[in-house]
Design a protein around this motif. Structure first.
Motif, mmCIF file in Angstrom:
data_model
loop_
_atom_site.group_PDB
_atom_site.id
_atom_site.type_symbol
_atom_site.label_atom_id
_atom_site.label_comp_id
_atom_site.label_asym_id
_atom_site.label_seq_id
_atom_site.Cartn_x
_atom_site.Cartn_y
_atom_site.Cartn_z
ATOM 1 N N ASN A 1 6.966 2.887 -2.178
ATOM 2 C CA ASN A 1 5.895 2.153 -1.503
ATOM 3 C C ASN A 1 5.087 3.059 -0.590
ATOM 4 O O ASN A 1 3.859 2.969 -0.537
ATOM 5 C CB ASN A 1 6.469 0.994 -0.680
ATOM 6 C CG ASN A 1 6.885 -0.177 -1.532
ATOM 7 O OD1 ASN A 1 6.564 -0.253 -2.717
ATOM 8 N ND2 ASN A 1 7.613 -1.091 -0.930
ATOM 9 N N SER A 2 5.760 3.940 0.109
ATOM 10 C CA SER A 2 5.072 4.869 0.998
ATOM 11 C C SER A 2 4.110 5.759 0.212
ATOM 12 O O SER A 2 2.955 5.931 0.602
ATOM 13 C CB SER A 2 6.097 5.734 1.736
ATOM 14 O OG SER A 2 5.458 6.740 2.466
ATOM 15 N N ARG B 1 2.825 5.209 -2.691
ATOM 16 C CA ARG B 1 1.813 4.432 -3.392
ATOM 17 C C ARG B 1 0.767 3.837 -2.452
ATOM 18 O O ARG B 1 -0.412 3.788 -2.768
ATOM 19 C CB ARG B 1 2.488 3.304 -4.178
ATOM 20 C CG ARG B 1 1.528 2.487 -5.023
ATOM 21 C CD ARG B 1 2.260 1.472 -5.903
ATOM 22 N NE ARG B 1 3.158 2.151 -6.825
ATOM 23 C CZ ARG B 1 4.481 1.956 -6.873
ATOM 24 N NH1 ARG B 1 5.069 1.110 -6.065
ATOM 25 N NH2 ARG B 1 5.214 2.612 -7.743
ATOM 26 N N HIS B 2 1.196 3.384 -1.276
ATOM 27 C CA HIS B 2 0.295 2.592 -0.436
ATOM 28 C C HIS B 2 -0.110 3.231 0.883
ATOM 29 O O HIS B 2 -1.055 2.758 1.515
ATOM 30 C CB HIS B 2 0.941 1.237 -0.121
ATOM 31 C CG HIS B 2 1.281 0.445 -1.340
ATOM 32 N ND1 HIS B 2 0.324 -0.079 -2.176
ATOM 33 C CD2 HIS B 2 2.485 0.101 -1.873
ATOM 34 C CE1 HIS B 2 0.912 -0.718 -3.164
ATOM 35 N NE2 HIS B 2 2.224 -0.625 -3.011
ATOM 36 N N ALA B 3 0.603 4.249 1.336
ATOM 37 C CA ALA B 3 0.352 4.798 2.674
ATOM 38 C C ALA B 3 -0.168 6.230 2.622
ATOM 39 O O ALA B 3 -0.102 6.889 1.586
ATOM 40 C CB ALA B 3 1.640 4.749 3.499
ATOM 41 N N ARG B 4 -0.645 6.668 3.748
ATOM 42 C CA ARG B 4 -1.081 8.058 3.900
ATOM 43 C C ARG B 4 0.128 8.913 4.265
ATOM 44 O O ARG B 4 1.094 8.405 4.841
ATOM 45 C CB ARG B 4 -2.116 8.165 5.031
ATOM 46 C CG ARG B 4 -3.411 7.446 4.754
ATOM 47 C CD ARG B 4 -4.375 7.559 5.942
ATOM 48 N NE ARG B 4 -3.840 6.988 7.167
ATOM 49 C CZ ARG B 4 -3.908 5.698 7.492
ATOM 50 N NH1 ARG B 4 -4.476 4.833 6.672
ATOM 51 N NH2 ARG B 4 -3.397 5.268 8.625
ATOM 52 N N GLY C 1 1.039 5.663 7.636
ATOM 53 C CA GLY C 1 0.542 4.290 7.689
ATOM 54 C C GLY C 1 -0.514 4.001 6.648
ATOM 55 O O GLY C 1 -0.940 4.863 5.884
ATOM 56 N N ALA C 2 -0.920 2.755 6.609
ATOM 57 C CA ALA C 2 -1.920 2.278 5.652
ATOM 58 C C ALA C 2 -2.818 1.283 6.362
ATOM 59 O O ALA C 2 -2.620 0.975 7.535
ATOM 60 C CB ALA C 2 -1.226 1.627 4.456
ATOM 61 N N SER C 3 -3.782 0.769 5.645
ATOM 62 C CA SER C 3 -4.700 -0.190 6.244
ATOM 63 C C SER C 3 -4.061 -1.577 6.390
ATOM 64 O O SER C 3 -4.578 -2.420 7.114
ATOM 65 C CB SER C 3 -5.982 -0.289 5.419
ATOM 66 O OG SER C 3 -5.664 -0.694 4.103
ATOM 67 N N THR C 4 -2.947 -1.812 5.721
ATOM 68 C CA THR C 4 -2.241 -3.086 5.843
ATOM 69 C C THR C 4 -0.790 -2.830 6.229
ATOM 70 O O THR C 4 -0.253 -1.756 5.974
ATOM 71 C CB THR C 4 -2.273 -3.875 4.520
ATOM 72 O OG1 THR C 4 -1.656 -3.087 3.501
ATOM 73 C CG2 THR C 4 -3.697 -4.225 4.114
ATOM 74 N N ASP D 1 5.767 7.446 7.376
ATOM 75 C CA ASP D 1 4.549 8.010 6.793
ATOM 76 C C ASP D 1 3.403 7.836 7.776
ATOM 77 O O ASP D 1 3.615 7.427 8.913
ATOM 78 C CB ASP D 1 4.252 7.358 5.435
ATOM 79 C CG ASP D 1 4.157 5.845 5.523
ATOM 80 O OD1 ASP D 1 3.554 5.330 6.489
ATOM 81 O OD2 ASP D 1 4.676 5.174 4.623
ATOM 82 N N HIS E 1 4.358 14.077 -0.049
ATOM 83 C CA HIS E 1 3.866 12.712 -0.266
ATOM 84 C C HIS E 1 3.478 12.581 -1.735
ATOM 85 O O HIS E 1 2.382 12.967 -2.139
ATOM 86 C CB HIS E 1 2.661 12.464 0.640
ATOM 87 C CG HIS E 1 2.098 11.085 0.542
ATOM 88 N ND1 HIS E 1 1.057 10.789 -0.295
ATOM 89 C CD2 HIS E 1 2.432 9.949 1.170
ATOM 90 C CE1 HIS E 1 0.761 9.505 -0.164
ATOM 91 N NE2 HIS E 1 1.591 8.980 0.722
#
Length: 161
Positions: free
Chosen positions: A60-61, A63-66, A101-104, A99, A21
């Protein structure tokens, strides 16, 4: 950086790899996708689009997700992201990034003209024939598909060929 090949079912025309990641994984995945699709005689314009789509999804994964859950027994304590692509019988090339996931929820942005980012999923939407998001416990998969052989003229036109 270590990318691990992930086994896929025998007889499929799919590839999968688990990558760390982080941003350095994007180049590794792009090179592997380009080589794999080139070996399958996919037209260059389609390969270019697929590589750009995968780059956007994986960036995007990272940068923005866990990452996916970290395996306690693994030496990789930073977690991984699963990258997959495959040819469907109907001629569509499917690209997926899974991934933690993220909060959004992933969605296209509306960046200003001077913004330095926020256009990735808009680019995916323009290049792919379809894209979407699948949720499963502890993971999110963003996928995109594009015709591998049909409508090659449209892909070539976008690239000025």
């Amino acid at each position: 950086m270590v990318a691990r090949t992930v086994p896929v079912a025998a007889g499929t025309t799919s590839s999968a790899m688990a990558v760390p990641h982080g941003p350095s994984s994007v180049g590794v995945a792009r090179r592997r996708l380009r080589t794999d699709l080139g070996d399958r005689a996919i037209p260059d314009a389609v390969i270019d689009d697929a590589v750009l789509i995968l780059s956007e999804l994986l960036s995007n994964s990272c940068r923005h997700a866990r990452p996916l859950d970290v395996d306690e027994a693994s030496a990789d304590q930073d977690g991984t992201v699963l990258v997959r692509w495959g040819m469907r019988r109907d001629g569509l090339l499917t690209l997926e990034v899974t991934d933690g996931g993220a909060s959004t929820r992933p969605r296209p942005g509306s960046p200003s003209v001077s913004a330095h980012g926020g256009r990735g999923l808009n680019i995916v939407g323009e290049l792919a024939s379809d894209w979407g998001v699948r949720h499963a416990p502890g993971q999110v998969t963003v996928w995109a598909e594009l015709p591998a052989f049909e409508q090659v003229g449209a892909a070539a036109e976008r690239h000025g060929r």
